[in-house]
Design a protein around this motif. Structure first.
Motif, PDB file in Angstrom:
ATOM      1  N   ILE A   1      -1.264   6.478  -6.184  1.00 40.31           N
ATOM      2  CA  ILE A   1      -2.588   5.891  -5.963  1.00 40.31           C
ATOM      3  C   ILE A   1      -3.036   6.276  -4.553  1.00 40.31           C
ATOM      4  O   ILE A   1      -2.549   5.726  -3.565  1.00 40.31           O
ATOM      5  CB  ILE A   1      -2.560   4.362  -6.124  1.00 40.31           C
ATOM      6  CG1 ILE A   1      -2.041   3.999  -7.513  1.00 40.31           C
ATOM      7  CG2 ILE A   1      -3.952   3.765  -5.913  1.00 40.31           C
ATOM      8  CD1 ILE A   1      -1.800   2.517  -7.724  1.00 40.31           C
TER       9      ILE A   1
ATOM     10  N   ASP B   1      -5.846  -2.805  -7.513  1.00 38.96           N
ATOM     11  CA  ASP B   1      -4.469  -2.362  -7.737  1.00 38.96           C
ATOM     12  C   ASP B   1      -3.457  -3.397  -7.266  1.00 38.96           C
ATOM     13  O   ASP B   1      -2.445  -3.630  -7.924  1.00 38.96           O
ATOM     14  CB  ASP B   1      -4.201  -1.051  -6.975  1.00 38.96           C
ATOM     15  CG  ASP B   1      -5.076   0.085  -7.435  1.00 38.96           C
ATOM     16  OD1 ASP B   1      -4.991   0.464  -8.611  1.00 38.96           O
ATOM     17  OD2 ASP B   1      -5.880   0.589  -6.605  1.00 38.96           O
TER      18      ASP B   1
ATOM     19  N   ALA C   1       2.230   1.733  -3.480  1.00 41.72           N
ATOM     20  CA  ALA C   1       1.182   2.209  -4.385  1.00 41.72           C
ATOM     21  C   ALA C   1       0.940   3.703  -4.192  1.00 41.72           C
ATOM     22  O   ALA C   1       0.764   4.448  -5.165  1.00 41.72           O
ATOM     23  CB  ALA C   1      -0.105   1.418  -4.158  1.00 41.72           C
ATOM     24  N   ARG C   2       0.944   4.148  -2.956  1.00 39.19           N
ATOM     25  CA  ARG C   2       0.758   5.582  -2.693  1.00 39.19           C
ATOM     26  C   ARG C   2       1.914   6.397  -3.256  1.00 39.19           C
ATOM     27  O   ARG C   2       1.723   7.505  -3.764  1.00 39.19           O
ATOM     28  CB  ARG C   2       0.618   5.817  -1.192  1.00 39.19           C
ATOM     29  CG  ARG C   2      -0.692   5.278  -0.603  1.00 39.19           C
ATOM     30  CD  ARG C   2      -0.980   5.871   0.761  1.00 39.19           C
ATOM     31  NE  ARG C   2      -2.204   5.317   1.323  1.00 39.19           N
ATOM     32  CZ  ARG C   2      -2.252   4.510   2.377  1.00 39.19           C
ATOM     33  NH1 ARG C   2      -1.133   4.178   3.002  1.00 39.19           N
ATOM     34  NH2 ARG C   2      -3.410   4.048   2.821  1.00 39.19           N
TER      35      ARG C   2
ATOM     36  N   ILE D   1       0.839  -1.203   0.000  1.00 42.06           N
ATOM     37  CA  ILE D   1       0.000   0.000   0.000  1.00 42.06           C
ATOM     38  C   ILE D   1       0.872   1.251   0.000  1.00 42.06           C
ATOM     39  O   ILE D   1       0.608   2.213  -0.730  1.00 42.06           O
ATOM     40  CB  ILE D   1      -0.951  -0.015   1.207  1.00 42.06           C
ATOM     41  CG1 ILE D   1      -2.058  -1.065   0.988  1.00 42.06           C
ATOM     42  CG2 ILE D   1      -1.576   1.364   1.441  1.00 42.06           C
ATOM     43  CD1 ILE D   1      -2.973  -1.265   2.181  1.00 42.06           C
TER      44      ILE D   1
ATOM     45  N   PRO E   1      -5.467   2.885  -2.533  1.00 48.15           N
ATOM     46  CA  PRO E   1      -5.236   1.611  -3.219  1.00 48.15           C
ATOM     47  C   PRO E   1      -6.344   0.591  -2.938  1.00 48.15           C
ATOM     48  O   PRO E   1      -6.890   0.532  -1.837  1.00 48.15           O
ATOM     49  CB  PRO E   1      -3.900   1.140  -2.638  1.00 48.15           C
ATOM     50  CG  PRO E   1      -3.250   2.370  -2.106  1.00 48.15           C
ATOM     51  CD  PRO E   1      -4.367   3.224  -1.608  1.00 48.15           C
TER      52      PRO E   1
ATOM     53  N   ALA F   1      -7.484   2.957   2.229  1.00 51.17           N
ATOM     54  CA  ALA F   1      -7.312   1.811   1.335  1.00 51.17           C
ATOM     55  C   ALA F   1      -8.538   0.924   1.443  1.00 51.17           C
ATOM     56  O   ALA F   1      -9.168   0.832   2.504  1.00 51.17           O
ATOM     57  CB  ALA F   1      -6.054   1.021   1.691  1.00 51.17           C
TER      58      ALA F   1
END
Length: 299
Positions: A168, A238, A163-164, A160, A171, A207
């Motif tokens: 994103i 994702d 992804a950030r 996560i 996520p 998330a």
């Protein structure tokens, strides 16, 4: 948001070159990959190892000797310790050169090196698929052979956070299993149910985390509709979190070799990102992995 490898490379270029510190850099494929990253203006190299051997490789590859900063190191252990200390103090990300993965990771995990973070290390593969509308993260298919609930929690958190870093904001995470229901005889379904509840209580911040979910539900809204499963992540997931290292490795390589996916990967969970290239990686994969190290260094 970074939604393909072209955008990943462009983002790395916009961030500018980041200091890539290489442990045991006496390796043709590593130096070639770093030279290409240098041409793309996404990385500069700090190479630890045997100076004479590194310079010999550079001459063979027709790479100017002054292209990289070379730091002589005594033996494999000395090169690892020095590289880890360097990246912890002033580097942006670490890269593995010509040494065994086990010895390399032992150096990364050494608390005296200053690179070890609060979470366990985990591998995240990043894929661009011709059949899926966004980048897909798969974890952990490369690091952790034994998984308990604490390790699974860290693996989800690491993915996560990555992804950030790639833009994103919220996520969507699918915790994969063979079925969508909790089964007391299947440990992963129990752990996934607990992690789903933890996510609802804010454990992972902004998330959407759901599990257990079968793969078809995670990637297809039509499958979810047919099976009458309500899901916030279905069809737009994702991150795919797998129940075992074997599952993740097979899934990622299957998508790469049979599904035409472009792929790169990185190890997260340390204080700085860690890139491990394989000799079998294509030049494209190597470049994208270094670009991912560049972008992830802003985490």
């Amino acid at each position: 948001m970074i939604d393909n490898f072209k955008t990943l490379l462009e983002t790395a270029r916009q961030r500018g070159p980041r200091r890539c510190v290489v442990a045991c850099a006496e390796d043709f494929s590593t130096i070639e990959a770093l030279r290409e990253a240098q041409r793309e203006r996404i990385a500069t190299g700090v190479l630890f190892g045997d100076r004479a051997r590194i310079e010999s490789i550079q001459m063979t590859l027709k790479i100017p000797i002054d292209s990289f900063e070379i730091r002589p190191a005594s033996g494999e252990d000395g090169a690892i310790r020095s590289a880890v200390r360097e990246v912890a103090e002033s580097g942006d990300f670490l890269m593995k050169g010509q040494l065994s993965t086990a010895n390399f990771l032992r150096g990364v995990l050494d608390e005296q090196g200053g690179l070890r973070g609060q979470h366990i290390l985990s591998h995240v593969a990043l894929l661009e698929l011709p059949t899926y509308p966004k980048m897909l993260f798969i974890t952990d298919g490369g690091m952790n052979t034994e998984l308990d609930l604490r390790r699974k929690t860290d693996i989800v958190a690491n993915a996560i956070n990555l992804a950030r870093a790639l833009g994103i904001a919220r996520p969507k995470v699918a915790l994969l299993s063979a079925i969508e229901r909790v089964n007391i005889q299947m440990t992963d379904t129990l752990d996934w149910a607990i992690l789903t509840r933890m996510a609802e209580q804010g454990e992972f911040g902004e998330a959407d985390v759901e599990g257990p979910l079968a793969l078809d539900i995670a990637v297809s809204t039509e499958s979810a509709r047919i099976k009458k499963i309500m899901s916030k992540v279905s069809g737009s997931v994702d991150i795919l979190v797998v129940p075992s290292i074997s599952t993740g490795n097979i899934l990622a390589k299957g998508l790469q070799y049979l599904g035409g996916a472009k792929i790169c990967g990185i190890i997260v969970g340390a204080k700085k990102p860690v890139v491990m290239l394989s000799r079998s990686d294509s030049p494209e994969t190597k470049l994208f992995s270094i670009a991912l190290g560049n972008v992830a260094s802003g985490m």
